[in-house]
Design a protein around this motif. Structure first.
Motif, PDB file in Angstrom:
ATOM      1  N   LYS A 164       1.067  -1.109  -0.236  1.00 17.22           N
ATOM      2  CA  LYS A 164      -0.219  -0.203   0.037  1.00 17.22           C
ATOM      3  C   LYS A 164       0.865   1.241  -0.575  1.00 17.22           C
ATOM      4  O   LYS A 164       1.858   1.214   0.301  1.00 17.22           O
ATOM      5  N   LYS A 165      -0.383   2.363  -0.475  1.00 19.25           N
ATOM      6  CA  LYS A 165       0.854   3.543  -0.318  1.00 19.25           C
ATOM      7  C   LYS A 165      -0.207   4.756  -0.616  1.00 19.25           C
ATOM      8  O   LYS A 165      -1.145   4.973  -1.032  1.00 19.25           O
ATOM      9  N   TYR A 166      -0.116   5.383   0.699  1.00 21.66           N
ATOM     10  CA  TYR A 166      -0.730   6.158   1.389  1.00 21.66           C
ATOM     11  C   TYR A 166      -0.318   7.873   1.066  1.00 21.66           C
ATOM     12  O   TYR A 166       0.334   8.251   1.515  1.00 21.66           O
ATOM     13  N   VAL A 167      -0.781   8.703  -0.020  1.00 18.59           N
ATOM     14  CA  VAL A 167      -0.267  10.086  -0.116  1.00 18.59           C
ATOM     15  C   VAL A 167      -1.807  10.269  -0.119  1.00 18.59           C
ATOM     16  O   VAL A 167      -2.678  10.472  -0.949  1.00 18.59           O
ATOM     17  N   ALA A 172       3.605   6.238  -7.716  1.00 20.01           N
ATOM     18  CA  ALA A 172       3.237   5.127  -6.198  1.00 20.01           C
ATOM     19  C   ALA A 172       2.701   4.545  -7.717  1.00 20.01           C
ATOM     20  O   ALA A 172       2.616   2.968  -7.548  1.00 20.01           O
ATOM     21  N   PHE A 213       2.092  -0.056  -7.001  1.00 26.04           N
ATOM     22  CA  PHE A 213       1.754   0.283  -5.477  1.00 26.04           C
ATOM     23  C   PHE A 213      -0.120   0.142  -4.893  1.00 26.04           C
ATOM     24  O   PHE A 213      -0.765   1.204  -6.633  1.00 26.04           O
ATOM     25  N   VAL A 222      -2.616   2.024  -4.214  1.00 22.95           N
ATOM     26  CA  VAL A 222      -2.824   3.830  -3.586  1.00 22.95           C
ATOM     27  C   VAL A 222      -3.542   4.443  -3.140  1.00 22.95           C
ATOM     28  O   VAL A 222      -4.851   4.002  -4.068  1.00 22.95           O
ATOM     29  N   HIS A 266      -5.860   8.176  -2.587  1.00 21.54           N
ATOM     30  CA  HIS A 266      -5.170   9.377  -3.099  1.00 21.54           C
ATOM     31  C   HIS A 266      -6.585  10.040  -3.197  1.00 21.54           C
ATOM     32  O   HIS A 266      -7.416  10.168  -3.596  1.00 21.54           O
ATOM     33  N   TRP A 297      -3.958   0.691   5.622  1.00 25.05           N
ATOM     34  CA  TRP A 297      -3.618   2.450   4.709  1.00 25.05           C
ATOM     35  C   TRP A 297      -2.672   3.358   5.686  1.00 25.05           C
ATOM     36  O   TRP A 297      -1.750   3.965   5.135  1.00 25.05           O
ATOM     37  N   ASP A 323       1.515   7.956   3.961  1.00 32.19           N
ATOM     38  CA  ASP A 323       3.205   7.661   3.984  1.00 32.19           C
ATOM     39  C   ASP A 323       4.036   8.456   3.955  1.00 32.19           C
ATOM     40  O   ASP A 323       5.181   8.899   3.560  1.00 32.19           O
ATOM     41  N   GLN A 324       3.076   9.214   2.592  1.00 28.52           N
ATOM     42  CA  GLN A 324       4.056  10.857   2.246  1.00 28.52           C
ATOM     43  C   GLN A 324       2.891  12.147   2.316  1.00 28.52           C
ATOM     44  O   GLN A 324       1.570  11.955   2.081  1.00 28.52           O
ATOM     45  N   GLU A 350      11.200   9.872  -6.676  1.00 34.09           N
ATOM     46  CA  GLU A 350      11.524   9.634  -4.960  1.00 34.09           C
ATOM     47  C   GLU A 350      11.840  10.121  -4.124  1.00 34.09           C
ATOM     48  O   GLU A 350      12.282   9.993  -2.949  1.00 34.09           O
TER      49      GLU A 350
END
Length: 858
Positions: free
Chosen positions: A33-36, A65, A70, A72, A74, A550, A554-555, A708
């Motif tokens: 996972k990536k949580y932006v 991502a 990933f 994602v 968003h 989640w 992450d960012q 990155e």
RNA sequence: GGGAGCGUGGCGGAAUUGGCAGACGCAGCGGACUUAAAAUCCGCCUCCUUCGGGAAUGUGGGUUCGAGUCCCACCGCUCCUACCA
């Protein structure tokens, strides 16, 4: 060749993406996972360039991502409660919700025109009862855990508007709206006990390795941990006699970090708001003067304190206290430089060791006794080692706050004094032994005052019952809804709205009054990031399993202006919900990017009054959203201030056109079989193709690493370099890039695809159109895997090295990339042989791939 | 007062963290194409130079074979915070 026409392709792709659910969260547990997340906006009119930059960074990272494989998240939403909506409603004689939702629609349409890839099914709006209901639920749970308190405190009150004002809303002592003089009033307010978490909020800053240091520093300063001691002074009676057997009532405690200076205490100061002060001076000759000072202090606002020249005002109370370390009797003053809510609201004044005490002593002609000196001080030889106390007044220019040697300090004379010094330690030890003090820690952080006497906020779910007291609203009765039929323009408030305020007690069923304060809007923004993980849940604020999958974010991306309040409150909420068992992590935001302001071309803040505001919509209409996005990214590092110029935008638009043509040319070449006649290949054609291939791999590697690291400007610069190399390659005569039939076509195609994929997060519509129509790719470019690169292929066969003589470049050599050091040394020495003739070579330093430095002397 | 950061061409900014300063772009200049303009394409573009070179990353010093980068002092600018004992 098809021309680039952003105004045609952008709306078209936005429609297609919306229809096919391109930006929806996939919830694919097979992928990491990536949580932006970008900080959600306040819906004040349309978006400005600051929003454009903030949300462009987030969108690039989210799209990048996803292409990297990933799953994602968003999302986007609105921080929709707050004063501007209420003021707009009063002005237009309408309802705050109307203004708020209209602005949300405007902003959402603008975000869509920018091509931001939000999953709109997860939209969270803070003023929606389905959201604020759970804010109330969290409030109740915090109440259960003892983290909610009601307490009396002085607040800014505007009698004309009939409401409490935030400190920021008090301008030079007057209400910002009606200019009526603001009063301090003691009112019972609701607090969240964030101070219970002060130590953990401080300690866990160390975990936040992905946060900018300055933000962590600001939070640490705000929490303001300070180690010191509480010291008990004994209050003399109104005749000035020390009690023989002091009781707890006779003790006034001070907090100090400098117990070592206790011998230099020549007076004692209370804050004007000190609780027992009126009673202490009752009947004293100075009673009226003290009461006047208390009144005057109420009128001093936070703004004045910050801007004023720090002129200190004080009055002698007529009372005395006894210093526990030496039994000396010192006068008690009241002064407006002592703040009531830090420490105990009482201070031992040591004019020789504290600048504020020093200035106060000079102004009111109070004794200044030297008890700490630098060794070089002229007084030092005179006073050092003298055991008995000589009260020597001095008139230094300023107090001595640094470390020094204690003098005329009884048994501590000669010891090193200062913060955390042996002298301080010894004095505290002595106080502990005589039971007149103890070590303690103070925090600057105050409990969070969350109640607002405002309509447009989340109602505090409490009921005041004449028989049962303050009672929580039962969970099943949530949400406490804001009444829609309110006439703010006519001065109606929740407190005067009988339909809202009148209710029955959930405990005894008797007639009761509802709490009519609402919560600070910062409570809404303290947990919205959790709601996105499960936005439609109607049985809980979120499902723990979903939130734990989640989270943490992450960012996180937002403005530096939220460095303290929002981020601190969110960290607090996260820790509280962890302790409730709802979350299994300690910190909500792993990586934080604080973007810099967007200024106009002259470096000035954009504002309506200056008339220099740039409208994002106009820019989109002129050049397309992709050009606006790319321009914003190219302007510089995201955390620095950016100067917006339309010239830059026009230049970026040209670049998008040029790169478009390059991609089309590459695809044309790739498909033209007649160009790949191996037999007719010219000398060097193979090398030209290999150089092209090498550049493609080098640039993909650089762009990947740069994104990155959030270095979007250099990522775009690298793509421009690839464009320049490709353009030169395409300019070659056919025979010069005929290499062989097998590789020529695929190479051109690979370069074209790499360019389009690398541009996809930056210019999503541009890339999608080329992917779909020119490259004739499958599906959406935004679902393609990010281009891979081979570091081996990015390496050149030969490298050029600079040859330095004593650090100055004197020549160049070209050697094989894998040449050994001796070969390189020899080549370098040969290269500059003419210059080293007759000199002694002392050393030869080889820096592989860069240079050779020959150290020679005559 | 305290804290954080910055200082590189005409401008925005690069410099793989101590290794060829000025990548990439904007503006400007010159050229090609064009009847012409726009668009496009190519080239030049820190400063000085006697054309050999020399100087240069706010100023001055230091460490190092080598400093925009590290250390010390100073000058200038920006942001945050503030009577916190």
């Amino acid at each position: 060749m098809k021309a680039y026409n952003p105004l045609e392709i952008e709306p078209r792709w936005q429609k297609i993406w919306a229809e096919c659910g391109q930006d929806k969260v996939r919830e694919d547990a097979s992928k990491p996972k990536k949580y932006v997340l970008e900080m959600f906006p306040y819906p004040s009119g349309d978006i400005h360039m600051g929003h454009v930059s903030n949300y462009t960074y987030g969108d690039v990272l989210a799209r990048f991502a996803r292409m990297q494989g990933f799953d994602v998240l968003h999302p986007m939403g609105w921080d929709a409660f707050g004063l501007p909506a209420e003021n707009a409603a009063i002005k237009h004689k309408s309802h705050p919700a109307k203004w708020t939702y209209a602005n949300i629609d405007t902003q959402q349409a603008s975000f869509q025109r920018m091509g931001f890839s939000y999953d709109w099914d997860r939209k969270v709006v803070a003023c929606d009862p389905e959201y604020y209901r759970w804010g109330q639920w969290i409030f109740l749970k915090m109440w259960e855990r003892g983290l909610v308190e009601r307490r009396n405190s002085p607040v800014n009150w505007c009698p004309d508007c009939g409401t409490v004002l935030a400190n920021e809303q008090v301008i030079e002592g007057c209400c910002w709206r009606c200019h009526h003089e603001v009063e301090k009033r003691d009112l019972t307010q609701w607090y969240f006990k964030i101070t219970d978490y002060a130590q953990e909020l401080l300690d866990d800053l160390d975990q936040l390795t992905g946060w900018p240091d300055r933000v962590k520093q600001q939070q640490a300063n705000w929490i303001g941990r300070s180690e010191g001691a509480n010291v008990d002074f004994i209050l003399c009676d109104k005749e000035g006699n020390a009690p023989a057997e002091p009781t707890d009532d006779d003790i006034i405690t001070v907090f100090t970090t400098r117990a070592d200076t206790l011998f230099g205490c020549t007076f004692f100061v209370l804050a004007p708001e000190y609780r027992d002060l009126p009673e202490m001076v009752a009947g004293m000759p100075n009673e009226q003067a003290v009461l006047d000072l208390i009144e005057a202090a109420k009128k001093i606002t936070a703004v004045e304190r910050a801007q004023g020249d720090h002129e200190k005002h004080g009055v002698f109370t007529g009372r005395y206290v006894v210093n526990p370390i030496n039994g000396e009797k010192v006068p008690v003053w009241v002064a407006d430089y002592v703040v009531a809510d830090y420490g105990t609201g009482a201070v031992m004044a040591v004019p020789c060791g504290d600048q504020r005490d020093f200035e106060f002593a000079k102004k009111y002609d109070l004794p200044i006794v030297p008890i700490i000196l630098e060794e070089g001080d002229p007084l030092f030889s005179q006073l050092n080692g003298v055991q008995e106390r000589i009260v020597t007044s001095v008139d230094w220019g300023e107090a001595m706050e640094a470390q020094g040697i204690l003098v005329q300090s009884g048994p501590y004379t000669g010891m090193v004094g200062g913060k955390h010094s042996p002298g301080e330690d010894a004095v505290v030890q002595a106080l502990e032994d005589m039971n007149r003090g103890h070590r303690t820690v103070e925090f600057r952080l105050r409990d969070w005052l969350i109640s607002r006497q405002r309509y447009w906020g989340n109602p505090i779910p409490a009921i005041h019952c004449p028989t049962c007291g303050v009672v929580p609203v039962p969970e099943e009765d949530l949400p406490v809804r804001l009444p829609e039929d309110i006439d703010l323009a006519a001065g109606e408030t929740l407190a005067t709205h009988e339909g809202f305020a009148k209710c029955t007690c959930p405990k005894c069923g008797g007639e009761a009054r509802r709490e009519t304060d609402t919560m600070d809007t910062f409570t809404c923004s303290s947990w919205y990031y959790l709601r996105y993980t499960d936005p439609h849940n109607d049985t809980a604020p979120f499902d723990s399993a979903r939130a734990n999958r989640w989270m943490p974010v992450d960012q996180y991306i937002g403005g530096i202006e939220h460095a303290i309040l929002h981020l601190l409150y969110s960290r607090f909420f996260t820790k509280v919900m962890r302790d409730m068992g709802l979350l299994d992590f300690d910190e909500p935001f792993t990586n934080l990017l604080c973007q810099g302001m967007v200024l106009d071309a002259n470096g000035e803040v954009m504002s309506k009054s200056k008339g220099n505001v740039v409208s994002p919509e106009e820019m989109i209409a002129g050049y397309g959203a992709d050009a606006v996005r790319a321009t914003m990214l190219f302007m510089g590092p995201p955390d620095k201030e950016k100067l917006w110029s339309e010239d830059g935008l026009a230049g970026m638009f040209k670049f998008l056109n040029r790169l478009w043509r390059i991609v089309c040319d590459l695809v044309g070449k790739a498909d033209d079989k007649t160009l790949y006649d191996a037999s007719a290949a010219a000398e060097g054609a193979h090398a030209n193709a290999m150089a092209m291939k090498r550049e493609r791999h080098r640039v993909v590697g650089k762009v990947t690493a740069d994104i990155e690291r959030n270095n979007f400007n250099t990522a775009l610069a690298a793509i421009m370099e690839l464009a320049n190399t490709t353009a030169a390659f395409l300019r070659l005569k056919p025979a010069e890039h005929r290499l062989n039939c097998e590789n020529g076509g695929p190479l051109c195609r690979d370069v074209a695809e790499s360019i389009v994929k690398m541009m996809a997060p930056i210019a999503p519509h541009w890339a999608e159109e080329l992917w779909h129509d020119v490259l004739e790719g499958e599906g959406s470019v935004h679902d393609q895997p990010w281009p891979t690169f081979d570091p081996e292929l990015a390496k050149a066969d030969e490298v050029e090295l600079a040859v330095q003589l004593n650090g100055k470049v004197k020549g160049r050599i070209t050697v094989a990339a894998d040449a050994d050091e001796d070969t390189i040394k020899q080549a370098a020495l040969d290269n500059v042989a003419a210059l080293t003739d007759g000199k002694t070579i002392r050393k030869v330093i080889v820096v592989k791939g860069r240079l050779v430095n020959i150290v020679a002397s005559a």
